[in-house]
Design a protein around this motif. Structure first.
Motif, PDB file in Angstrom:
ATOM      1  N   ASP A  53       0.812  -1.413   0.080  1.00  0.00           N
ATOM      2  CA  ASP A  53       0.090  -0.020  -0.201  1.00  0.00           C
ATOM      3  C   ASP A  53       0.672   1.517   0.319  1.00  0.00           C
ATOM      4  O   ASP A  53       0.170   2.650  -0.450  1.00  0.00           O
ATOM      5  N   SER A  54       1.792   1.196   0.589  1.00  0.00           N
ATOM      6  CA  SER A  54       2.165   1.843   0.782  1.00  0.00           C
ATOM      7  C   SER A  54       3.986   2.480  -0.519  1.00  0.00           C
ATOM      8  O   SER A  54       3.273   3.841  -1.029  1.00  0.00           O
ATOM      9  N   LEU A  55       3.745   0.934  -1.263  1.00  0.00           N
ATOM     10  CA  LEU A  55       4.636   1.814  -2.441  1.00  0.00           C
ATOM     11  C   LEU A  55       4.188   2.316  -3.061  1.00  0.00           C
ATOM     12  O   LEU A  55       4.080   3.382  -4.648  1.00  0.00           O
ATOM     13  N   LYS A  56       2.204   1.768  -3.707  1.00  0.00           N
ATOM     14  CA  LYS A  56       1.327   2.698  -4.437  1.00  0.00           C
ATOM     15  C   LYS A  56       0.837   3.058  -4.189  1.00  0.00           C
ATOM     16  O   LYS A  56       0.793   4.577  -5.003  1.00  0.00           O
ATOM     17  N   ASP A  57       0.929   4.251  -3.097  1.00  0.00           N
ATOM     18  CA  ASP A  57       0.357   5.434  -2.671  1.00  0.00           C
ATOM     19  C   ASP A  57       2.024   6.332  -3.559  1.00  0.00           C
ATOM     20  O   ASP A  57       1.505   7.464  -3.889  1.00  0.00           O
ATOM     21  N   LEU A  95       3.922   5.557  -5.226  1.00  0.00           N
ATOM     22  CA  LEU A  95       3.677   5.621  -6.600  1.00  0.00           C
ATOM     23  C   LEU A  95       3.039   6.915  -7.012  1.00  0.00           C
ATOM     24  O   LEU A  95       2.651   7.735  -8.218  1.00  0.00           O
ATOM     25  N   LEU A  96       1.640   6.661  -6.706  1.00  0.00           N
ATOM     26  CA  LEU A  96       0.481   7.249  -7.032  1.00  0.00           C
ATOM     27  C   LEU A  96       0.777   9.127  -7.379  1.00  0.00           C
ATOM     28  O   LEU A  96       1.054   9.547  -7.801  1.00  0.00           O
ATOM     29  N   SER A  97       1.419   9.100  -5.649  1.00  0.00           N
ATOM     30  CA  SER A  97       1.925  10.697  -5.784  1.00  0.00           C
ATOM     31  C   SER A  97       3.135  11.145  -6.660  1.00  0.00           C
ATOM     32  O   SER A  97       2.329  12.463  -7.182  1.00  0.00           O
ATOM     33  N   MET A  98       3.843  10.568  -6.649  1.00  0.00           N
ATOM     34  CA  MET A  98       5.897  10.797  -8.196  1.00  0.00           C
ATOM     35  C   MET A  98       4.170  10.923  -8.772  1.00  0.00           C
ATOM     36  O   MET A  98       4.955  11.562  -9.797  1.00  0.00           O
ATOM     37  N   LEU A  99       3.234   9.839 -10.016  1.00  0.00           N
ATOM     38  CA  LEU A  99       3.109  10.337 -10.844  1.00  0.00           C
ATOM     39  C   LEU A  99       2.406  11.233 -11.125  1.00  0.00           C
ATOM     40  O   LEU A  99       2.017  12.088 -12.136  1.00  0.00           O
ATOM     41  N   THR A 100       1.609  11.714 -10.062  1.00  0.00           N
ATOM     42  CA  THR A 100       0.185  12.948 -10.068  1.00  0.00           C
ATOM     43  C   THR A 100       1.611  14.502 -10.208  1.00  0.00           C
ATOM     44  O   THR A 100       1.109  15.095 -10.476  1.00  0.00           O
ATOM     45  N   ASN A 101       2.525  14.406  -9.083  1.00  0.00           N
ATOM     46  CA  ASN A 101       3.710  15.547  -9.697  1.00  0.00           C
ATOM     47  C   ASN A 101       4.060  15.514 -11.162  1.00  0.00           C
ATOM     48  O   ASN A 101       4.135  16.556 -11.254  1.00  0.00           O
TER      49      ASN A 101
END
Length: 131
Positions: free
Chosen positions: A52-56, A58-64
């Motif tokens: 879950d932490s890895l997914k979060d 990665l999601l924040s990196m892609l959003t930025n």
């Protein structure tokens, strides 16, 4: 002719039976048994937390990254629009300047029917003669 050789009839063939799933067989001598390596048991809650932490992350990196790209593209679009406007203005100015250098002739006499198609040279001669 070829000679066919085969075992004589009546001889017994020795068959060896074996277990099809050798991973479940108990060893005869447990000290000499080499089996599968024992893996360290994992805590599923830990693994799920890491996933879950890895997914979060990665999601924040892609959003930025997407936000940065959107800003870059918006800036480029604005620059391109301004450049297009400046080119259009330049083209319009050039067309206005060219319009002032144009000479228009009206009511020129038409050539007689027996004369061939008029050429550019014929028109130039006609203009020079009238000046």
């Amino acid at each position: 002719m070829s000679i066919i050789r085969r075992s004589p009839p009546g001889s017994k063939v020795h068959q060896v039976s074996s277990e099809s799933d050798i991973s479940n067989i108990e060893p005869e001598n447990p000290l000499n048994y080499v089996g599968r390596r024992q893996k360290k048991p994992r805590n599923e809650d830990q693994r799920k937390g890491i996933d879950d932490s890895l997914k979060d992350e990665l999601l924040s990196m892609l959003t930025n990254w997407k936000k940065d790209q959107d800003l870059t593209l918006k800036r480029e679009r604005k620059e391109n629009y301004n450049y297009i406007l400046s080119l259009e203005n330049r083209l319009e100015d050039v067309q206005k300047r060219l319009k002032s250098t144009v000479i228009e002739f009206r009511n020129l006499p038409t050539p007689a029917q027996n004369i061939k198609q008029e050429t550019q040279q014929d028109l130039c001669d006609l203009v020079q003669k009238d000046l």
